[in-house]
Design a protein around this motif. Sequence first.
Motif, PDB file in Angstrom:
ATOM      1  N   CYS A  80       0.835  -1.197   0.000  1.00  0.00           N
ATOM      2  CA  CYS A  80       0.000   0.000   0.000  1.00  0.00           C
ATOM      3  C   CYS A  80       0.875   1.254   0.000  1.00  0.00           C
ATOM      4  N   GLU A 102      -0.004   4.127   0.775  1.00  0.00           N
ATOM      5  CA  GLU A 102      -0.464   5.019   1.836  1.00  0.00           C
ATOM      6  C   GLU A 102       0.121   4.629   3.191  1.00  0.00           C
ATOM      7  N   CYS A 103       0.057   3.349   3.519  1.00  0.00           N
ATOM      8  CA  CYS A 103       0.493   2.925   4.851  1.00  0.00           C
ATOM      9  C   CYS A 103       1.600   1.879   4.801  1.00  0.00           C
ATOM     10  N   CYS A 141      -7.347  -1.134   0.742  1.00  0.00           N
ATOM     11  CA  CYS A 141      -6.288  -1.602   1.624  1.00  0.00           C
ATOM     12  C   CYS A 141      -6.921  -2.159   2.899  1.00  0.00           C
ATOM     13  N   ASP A 194      -5.624  -2.528   5.699  1.00  0.00           N
ATOM     14  CA  ASP A 194      -5.122  -1.835   6.893  1.00  0.00           C
ATOM     15  C   ASP A 194      -5.711  -0.442   7.053  1.00  0.00           C
ATOM     16  N   CYS A 195      -5.645   0.379   5.996  1.00  0.00           N
ATOM     17  CA  CYS A 195      -6.073   1.773   6.124  1.00  0.00           C
ATOM     18  C   CYS A 195      -7.339   2.085   5.347  1.00  0.00           C
TER      19      CYS A 195
HETATM   20 ZN    ZN Z   1      -2.957   1.046   3.468  1.00  0.00          ZN
END
Ligand code: ZN
Length: 56
Positions: free
Chosen positions: A6, A8-9, A27, A29-30
């Motif tokens: 990802c 982003e994270c 994602c 996770d985020c």
């Molecule tokens: Zn993410």
Amino acid sequence: MADAECPECAGKVPLKAGAEEGEIISCPDCGTRLEIASVNPPKVQLAPKVEEDWGE
Ligand SMILES: [Zn+2]
């Protein structure tokens, strides 16, 4: 199963079997919406912001 990363994270984003380039995924996770840029090697990028309904 290969995982993409990802942007982003930096978390792992598993690609489903049969995933295709251009597919929009989230994602785990985020929750960021990601577009599959490449399946092999697995790679995702931030999805373009659109107002379309992806429910189908
Ligand atoms: Zn993410």
